[in-house]
Design a protein around this motif. Structure first.
Motif, PDB file in Angstrom:
ATOM      1  N   ARG A 176       0.735  -1.111  -0.065  1.00  0.00           N
ATOM      2  CA  ARG A 176      -0.059  -0.055   0.126  1.00  0.00           C
ATOM      3  C   ARG A 176       0.730   1.338   0.110  1.00  0.00           C
ATOM      4  NH1 ARG A 176      -4.201  -2.311  -2.267  1.00  0.00           N
ATOM      5  NH2 ARG A 176      -5.712  -3.322  -0.856  1.00  0.00           N
ATOM      6  N   GLU A 177       2.044   1.244   0.656  1.00  0.00           N
ATOM      7  CA  GLU A 177       2.974   2.102   0.539  1.00  0.00           C
ATOM      8  C   GLU A 177       4.391   1.684   0.403  1.00  0.00           C
ATOM      9  OE1 GLU A 177       2.643   5.143   3.670  1.00  0.00           O
ATOM     10  OE2 GLU A 177       0.681   5.183   3.707  1.00  0.00           O
ATOM     11  N   GLY A 178       5.004   2.357  -0.390  1.00  0.00           N
ATOM     12  CA  GLY A 178       6.408   1.880  -0.621  1.00  0.00           C
ATOM     13  C   GLY A 178       6.628   1.111  -2.120  1.00  0.00           C
ATOM     14  N   PHE A 179       5.888   0.917  -2.644  1.00  0.00           N
ATOM     15  CA  PHE A 179       5.963   0.225  -3.853  1.00  0.00           C
ATOM     16  C   PHE A 179       6.982   0.343  -4.764  1.00  0.00           C
ATOM     17  CE2 PHE A 179       4.716  -1.563  -8.053  1.00  0.00           C
ATOM     18  CZ  PHE A 179       4.309  -2.831  -7.736  1.00  0.00           C
ATOM     19  N   ASP A 180       7.200   1.574  -5.072  1.00  0.00           N
ATOM     20  CA  ASP A 180       8.273   1.946  -5.769  1.00  0.00           C
ATOM     21  C   ASP A 180       9.736   2.004  -5.319  1.00  0.00           C
ATOM     22  OD1 ASP A 180       6.297   2.492  -7.903  1.00  0.00           O
ATOM     23  OD2 ASP A 180       6.202   4.610  -7.316  1.00  0.00           O
ATOM     24  N   SER A 181       9.593   1.521  -4.261  1.00  0.00           N
ATOM     25  CA  SER A 181      11.120   1.514  -3.200  1.00  0.00           C
ATOM     26  C   SER A 181      11.521   0.251  -3.483  1.00  0.00           C
ATOM     27  CB  SER A 181      10.789   1.768  -1.820  1.00  0.00           C
ATOM     28  OG  SER A 181      10.377   0.951  -1.103  1.00  0.00           O
ATOM     29  N   VAL A 182      10.967  -0.746  -3.954  1.00  0.00           N
ATOM     30  CA  VAL A 182      11.418  -2.382  -3.887  1.00  0.00           C
ATOM     31  C   VAL A 182      11.866  -2.495  -5.285  1.00  0.00           C
ATOM     32  CG1 VAL A 182      10.409  -3.042  -1.934  1.00  0.00           C
ATOM     33  CG2 VAL A 182       9.166  -3.229  -4.179  1.00  0.00           C
ATOM     34  N   GLU A 183      12.642  -3.637  -5.646  1.00  0.00           N
ATOM     35  CA  GLU A 183      13.095  -3.987  -6.983  1.00  0.00           C
ATOM     36  C   GLU A 183      11.819  -4.456  -7.830  1.00  0.00           C
ATOM     37  OE1 GLU A 183      16.277  -6.229  -7.758  1.00  0.00           O
ATOM     38  OE2 GLU A 183      17.385  -5.290  -6.182  1.00  0.00           O
ATOM     39  N   GLU A 184      11.600  -4.153  -9.123  1.00  0.00           N
ATOM     40  CA  GLU A 184      10.588  -4.625  -9.797  1.00  0.00           C
ATOM     41  C   GLU A 184      10.416  -6.221 -10.007  1.00  0.00           C
ATOM     42  OE1 GLU A 184      10.194  -3.246 -13.868  1.00  0.00           O
ATOM     43  OE2 GLU A 184      10.725  -1.195 -13.024  1.00  0.00           O
ATOM     44  N   SER A 185       9.187  -6.842  -9.974  1.00  0.00           N
ATOM     45  CA  SER A 185       9.084  -8.108 -10.037  1.00  0.00           C
ATOM     46  C   SER A 185       9.699  -8.725 -11.368  1.00  0.00           C
ATOM     47  CB  SER A 185       7.679  -8.447  -9.864  1.00  0.00           C
ATOM     48  OG  SER A 185       6.866  -7.721 -11.147  1.00  0.00           O
ATOM     49  N   ASP A 186      10.102  -9.872 -11.213  1.00  0.00           N
ATOM     50  CA  ASP A 186      10.634 -10.408 -12.543  1.00  0.00           C
ATOM     51  C   ASP A 186       9.380 -11.112 -13.177  1.00  0.00           C
ATOM     52  OD1 ASP A 186      10.190 -13.010 -11.277  1.00  0.00           O
ATOM     53  OD2 ASP A 186      12.387 -13.344 -10.807  1.00  0.00           O
ATOM     54  N   GLU A 187       9.502 -11.892 -14.417  1.00  0.00           N
ATOM     55  CA  GLU A 187       8.659 -12.530 -15.528  1.00  0.00           C
ATOM     56  C   GLU A 187       8.016 -13.694 -14.519  1.00  0.00           C
ATOM     57  OE1 GLU A 187       8.258 -14.597 -19.568  1.00  0.00           O
ATOM     58  OE2 GLU A 187       9.785 -13.361 -19.241  1.00  0.00           O
ATOM     59  N   ILE A 188       8.748 -14.436 -13.607  1.00  0.00           N
ATOM     60  CA  ILE A 188       8.230 -15.694 -13.018  1.00  0.00           C
ATOM     61  C   ILE A 188       7.130 -15.008 -11.867  1.00  0.00           C
ATOM     62  CG2 ILE A 188       8.667 -17.472 -11.615  1.00  0.00           C
ATOM     63  CD1 ILE A 188      11.642 -17.857 -12.989  1.00  0.00           C
ATOM     64  N   GLU A 189       7.567 -14.138 -11.303  1.00  0.00           N
ATOM     65  CA  GLU A 189       6.583 -13.608 -10.241  1.00  0.00           C
ATOM     66  C   GLU A 189       5.364 -13.113 -10.699  1.00  0.00           C
ATOM     67  OE1 GLU A 189       6.369 -10.355  -6.510  1.00  0.00           O
ATOM     68  OE2 GLU A 189       8.198 -10.523  -7.569  1.00  0.00           O
ATOM     69  N   ASP A 190       5.566 -12.066 -11.893  1.00  0.00           N
ATOM     70  CA  ASP A 190       4.401 -11.793 -12.738  1.00  0.00           C
ATOM     71  C   ASP A 190       3.367 -12.815 -13.093  1.00  0.00           C
ATOM     72  OD1 ASP A 190       5.389  -9.219 -12.322  1.00  0.00           O
ATOM     73  OD2 ASP A 190       6.227  -8.714 -14.379  1.00  0.00           O
ATOM     74  N   ASP A 191       4.049 -13.794 -13.865  1.00  0.00           N
ATOM     75  CA  ASP A 191       3.311 -14.799 -14.215  1.00  0.00           C
ATOM     76  C   ASP A 191       2.435 -15.635 -12.863  1.00  0.00           C
ATOM     77  OD1 ASP A 191       3.974 -14.702 -16.644  1.00  0.00           O
ATOM     78  OD2 ASP A 191       5.330 -16.316 -16.785  1.00  0.00           O
ATOM     79  N   LEU A 192       3.130 -15.842 -11.729  1.00  0.00           N
ATOM     80  CA  LEU A 192       2.415 -16.370 -10.733  1.00  0.00           C
ATOM     81  C   LEU A 192       1.277 -15.331 -10.246  1.00  0.00           C
ATOM     82  CD1 LEU A 192       5.464 -17.962  -8.728  1.00  0.00           C
ATOM     83  CD2 LEU A 192       3.471 -19.056  -9.663  1.00  0.00           C
ATOM     84  N   LEU A 193       1.717 -14.108  -9.977  1.00  0.00           N
ATOM     85  CA  LEU A 193       0.655 -13.038  -9.796  1.00  0.00           C
ATOM     86  C   LEU A 193      -0.697 -13.047 -10.398  1.00  0.00           C
ATOM     87  CD1 LEU A 193       2.870 -10.155  -8.672  1.00  0.00           C
ATOM     88  CD2 LEU A 193       1.315 -11.300  -7.180  1.00  0.00           C
ATOM     89  N   ASP A 194      -0.764 -13.422 -11.571  1.00  0.00           N
ATOM     90  CA  ASP A 194      -1.943 -13.537 -12.493  1.00  0.00           C
ATOM     91  C   ASP A 194      -2.842 -14.505 -11.943  1.00  0.00           C
ATOM     92  OD1 ASP A 194      -1.015 -11.602 -14.273  1.00  0.00           O
ATOM     93  OD2 ASP A 194      -0.279 -12.887 -15.770  1.00  0.00           O
ATOM     94  N   LYS A 195      -2.162 -15.439 -11.246  1.00  0.00           N
ATOM     95  CA  LYS A 195      -3.017 -16.493 -10.584  1.00  0.00           C
ATOM     96  C   LYS A 195      -3.598 -16.221  -9.278  1.00  0.00           C
ATOM     97  CE  LYS A 195      -0.447 -19.819 -13.048  1.00  0.00           C
ATOM     98  NZ  LYS A 195       0.342 -20.767 -13.352  1.00  0.00           N
ATOM     99  N   ALA A 196      -3.022 -15.186  -8.534  1.00  0.00           N
ATOM    100  CA  ALA A 196      -3.650 -14.851  -7.152  1.00  0.00           C
ATOM    101  C   ALA A 196      -4.731 -14.280  -7.050  1.00  0.00           C
ATOM    102  CB  ALA A 196      -2.436 -13.656  -6.827  1.00  0.00           C
ATOM    103  N   TRP A 197      -5.450 -14.666  -5.940  1.00  0.00           N
ATOM    104  CA  TRP A 197      -6.832 -14.057  -5.610  1.00  0.00           C
ATOM    105  C   TRP A 197      -6.522 -12.784  -5.284  1.00  0.00           C
ATOM    106  CZ3 TRP A 197      -8.767 -11.505  -1.533  1.00  0.00           C
ATOM    107  CH2 TRP A 197     -10.556 -11.593  -1.567  1.00  0.00           C
TER     108      TRP A 197
END
Length: 112
Positions: free
Chosen positions: A56-77
């Protein structure tokens, strides 16, 4: 020393919590070290979405997600633009405010 502010979650931390953390560890490791029992069914190997959180805060302060994480997040509730897998999100020098979703993909498929 940065901190993670965890917004209240009805089961895992009903009152919310503020955790002082070391940089360079994952959000999941930090939560577990402070007895916030976030689910992590794949043992933090980036193979599921059960440790999904919203930054909710600090999103831009962490490294970007990689392709594997992005693919998994597409399945997240409850996927949102500020969603991340807590096992893959490494804490930097900035405070973070996170929200743990009400459900994980396991709870949705098994209990609802």
């Amino acid at each position: 020393m940065p901190q993670i502010i965890v917004l209240p979650h009805h089961e895992l931390c009903p009152e919310g919590i503020v955790i002082k953390v070391q940089t360079g560890i994952s959000i999941c490791d930090a939560l577990l070290a402070d007895d916030v029992e976030i689910e992590h069914a794949c043992e933090m190997s980036s193979a599921c979405t059960t440790c999904h959180v919203y930054l909710r805060e600090g999103f831009d302060s962490v490294e970007e997600s990689d392709e594997i994480e992005d693919d998994l997040l597409d399945k997240a509730w409850g996927l949102e633009p500020d969603s991340r897998l807590s096992c893959q999100t490494i804490i930097g020098n900035t405070d973070l405010v996170i929200e743990i979703p009400k459900y994980t993909i396991n709870q949705v498929s098994e209990n609802h």
